[in-house]
Design a protein around this motif. Structure first.
Motif, mmCIF file in Angstrom:
data_model
loop_
_atom_site.group_PDB
_atom_site.id
_atom_site.type_symbol
_atom_site.label_atom_id
_atom_site.label_comp_id
_atom_site.label_asym_id
_atom_site.label_seq_id
_atom_site.Cartn_x
_atom_site.Cartn_y
_atom_site.Cartn_z
ATOM 1 N N GLU A 12 0.922 -1.252 0.142
ATOM 2 C CA GLU A 12 0.073 -0.077 -0.013
ATOM 3 C C GLU A 12 0.840 1.276 -0.220
ATOM 4 O O GLU A 12 0.438 2.176 -0.732
ATOM 5 C CB GLU A 12 -0.980 0.007 1.246
ATOM 6 N N ASP A 15 2.613 1.931 -3.276
ATOM 7 C CA ASP A 15 1.635 2.549 -4.438
ATOM 8 C C ASP A 15 1.295 4.039 -4.219
ATOM 9 O O ASP A 15 1.263 4.614 -4.994
ATOM 10 C CB ASP A 15 0.476 1.710 -4.153
ATOM 11 N N LYS A 16 1.442 4.459 -2.824
ATOM 12 C CA LYS A 16 1.234 5.890 -2.337
ATOM 13 C C LYS A 16 2.557 6.602 -2.674
ATOM 14 O O LYS A 16 2.667 7.835 -3.013
ATOM 15 C CB LYS A 16 1.085 5.876 -1.125
ATOM 16 N N LYS A 18 5.927 5.502 -4.168
ATOM 17 C CA LYS A 18 6.784 5.001 -5.221
ATOM 18 C C LYS A 18 8.273 4.892 -5.264
ATOM 19 O O LYS A 18 8.777 4.736 -5.906
ATOM 20 C CB LYS A 18 6.365 5.897 -6.470
ATOM 21 N N HIS A 58 6.657 1.283 -9.457
ATOM 22 C CA HIS A 58 5.010 1.052 -9.735
ATOM 23 C C HIS A 58 4.604 -0.248 -9.558
ATOM 24 O O HIS A 58 5.410 -1.208 -9.541
ATOM 25 C CB HIS A 58 5.139 1.479 -11.177
ATOM 26 N N LEU A 59 3.148 -0.303 -9.375
ATOM 27 C CA LEU A 59 2.706 -1.441 -9.279
ATOM 28 C C LEU A 59 2.351 -2.026 -10.770
ATOM 29 O O LEU A 59 1.508 -1.296 -11.365
ATOM 30 C CB LEU A 59 1.296 -1.750 -8.417
ATOM 31 N N GLN A 64 -1.672 -3.990 -8.752
ATOM 32 C CA GLN A 64 -2.835 -3.130 -8.084
ATOM 33 C C GLN A 64 -3.762 -4.062 -7.681
ATOM 34 O O GLN A 64 -4.591 -3.356 -6.659
ATOM 35 C CB GLN A 64 -3.428 -2.294 -9.320
ATOM 36 N N ASN A 67 -3.352 -4.802 -4.211
ATOM 37 C CA ASN A 67 -3.094 -3.418 -3.303
ATOM 38 C C ASN A 67 -4.612 -3.094 -3.093
ATOM 39 O O ASN A 67 -5.089 -2.685 -1.965
ATOM 40 C CB ASN A 67 -2.680 -2.352 -4.038
#
Length: 299
Positions: A12, A15-16, A18, A58-59, A64, A67
Motif C-alpha cells: 500500500e 503505491d502511495k 513510489k 510502480h505496481l 494493483q 493493493n
C-alpha cells in the motif's frame, strides 16, 4: 502462503510513495528489508507485482489488484485497533470522522472543541470531503463516522441516523433585485448570473436537476469548490447561488445576505450521522453521537 500485515502495508505504501526509501522510513525498516518483502510476495504468488521506471517503483496490474485488498485489510486492522482502545478503562480512544462541507465547516468545529473538553482522553481527526468520498471512506473502513448532507438514502451496509434537515435556499446580496421579491418564481432565475458549486458537490447535482425539471436556463458565470468563496462572491457581486441555510446563518444575522426558498422544490436534504454496520459501537462512539445531537438541536 506465509502472509503478514507488514507485507500488506509495504504494498500500500509503495503505491502511495513510489519509493522504497520512503516506505522504509515510514515503517521504521531498512531498505533491504522492504526489498526482501517485495521479492517474497512475488515468489509466493508467482507473479510480478512491481516494476521500476524513472527511479520510481510502480505496481503492475496484478500488484494493483493485490493493493485493492491490502488497503481494505489495513483499514480494517486500523479500525479494530481504534475500537479496542475505546474500551480502555480511562475512556481513551481515537475517532476518525469524515464530513461533507456543510457539517464539516459549520457544525463540527465548535462541537468537537466542546467534545474534546468533555472527553480529553479521546483524540479526534476530521476529514472534510464531498459526500460521495465520505461514503466510500465509510465503506472502506477508513473512517469510523460520517456526517453527511444527502438526500434520503439506502447505502447498505451503511447505517444513517437523521440529525436535522439541511435546507437549500437561493441567496444573494441584500441589494439584489431579488430582495424586493417575496417569492421567487422559476422564470425569475432565467439568465441571472449564477455561481455553480464544484463538480463533486451534491448541491450542484440537485441544482442542475431542479433547473432541468422546471426548464430554468441558469447562466453559470463561475464555478467554485469552496462554500466560503461562493459566499464572498455572492456578497460582493450581482450573482446568486444555492447554498445550505446553515452555511449562511451568521451572515443572515448580520444582514450581509438575503435568501428565498427554492421555488417548486420537491427535494429534501438532511444531515446524517452515518457509519458502517460492521463497525462495533462503543461508549465513546455513542458519546460522540449524543454530543452531536445536542449540537444540532438548536439548528
Amino acid at each position: 502462503m506465509n502472509w503478514n500485515l507488514l507485507k500488506l502495508q509495504v504494498i500500500e505504501l509503495l503505491d502511495k510513495h513510489k519509493r522504497i526509501t520512503a516506505v522504509a522510513e515510514q515503517l521504521g525498516l531498512k531498505q533491504p528489508t522492504v526489498s526482501f518483502h517485495m521479492k517474497s510476495m512475488e515468489q509466493e504468488l508467482g507473479v510480478q507485482l512491481f516494476y521500476s521506471r524513472g527511479g520510481k517503483v510502480h505496481l503492475t496490474e496484478a500488484g494493483q489488484s493485490l493493493n485493492h485488498y491490502a488497503k481494505k485489510i489495513n483499514a480494517l486492522v486500523q479500525e479494530a485497533e481504534r475500537v479496542v482502545k475505546e474500551f480502555d478503562e480511562r475512556g481513551s480512544g481515537h475517532l476518525k470522522i469524515g464530513a461533507s462541507s456543510v457539517p464539516g465547516t459549520y457544525i463540527l468545529p465548535e462541537m468537537l472543541s466542546a467534545f474534546s473538553e468533555r472527553f480529553p482522553h479521546i483524540s479526534v481527526s476530521l476529514t472534510v470531503r464531498p459526500t460521495p468520498f465520505i461514503k466510500e471512506m465509510l465503506l472502506n473502513h477508513e473512517i469510523d463516522i460520517g456526517i453527511m448532507s444527502a438526500e434520503p438514502f439506502q447505502w447498505s451496509p451503511l447505517v444513517g441516523e437523521t440529525l436535522c434537515e439541511d435546507e437549500l435556499v437561493f441567496f444573494f446580496n441584500p441589494k439584489h433585485r431579488f430582495a424586493r421579491q417575496e417569492i421567487l418564481h422559476p422564470e425569475f432565475l432565467n439568465d441571472v448570473p449564477f455561481i455553480l458549486h464544484g463538480q463533486e458537490s451534491s448541491t450542484r447535482t440537485m441544482t442542475l436537476n431542479w433547473a432541468k425539471t422546471l426548464g430554468v436556463k441558469l447562466k453559470p458565470v463561475m464555478e467554485m469548490d469552496s462554500l466560503e468563496a461562493i459566499k464572498q462572491a455572492v456578497m460582493t457581486g450581482e450573482s446568486v447561488s444555492i447554498i445550505s441555510k446553515i452555511a449562511i446563518a451568521k451572515e443572515l444575522q448580520r444582514g450581509e445576505v438575503s435568501y428565498r426558498s427554492i421555488p417548486q422544490n420537491p427535494l429534501r436534504r438532511y444531515i446524517y450521522f452515518t457509519y458502517n454496520a460492521d463497525r462495533i459501537r462503543s461508549s465513546v462512539f455513542d458519546s460522540f453521537l449524543s454530543s452531536l445531537q445536542d449540537a444540532v438541536r438548536g439548528i
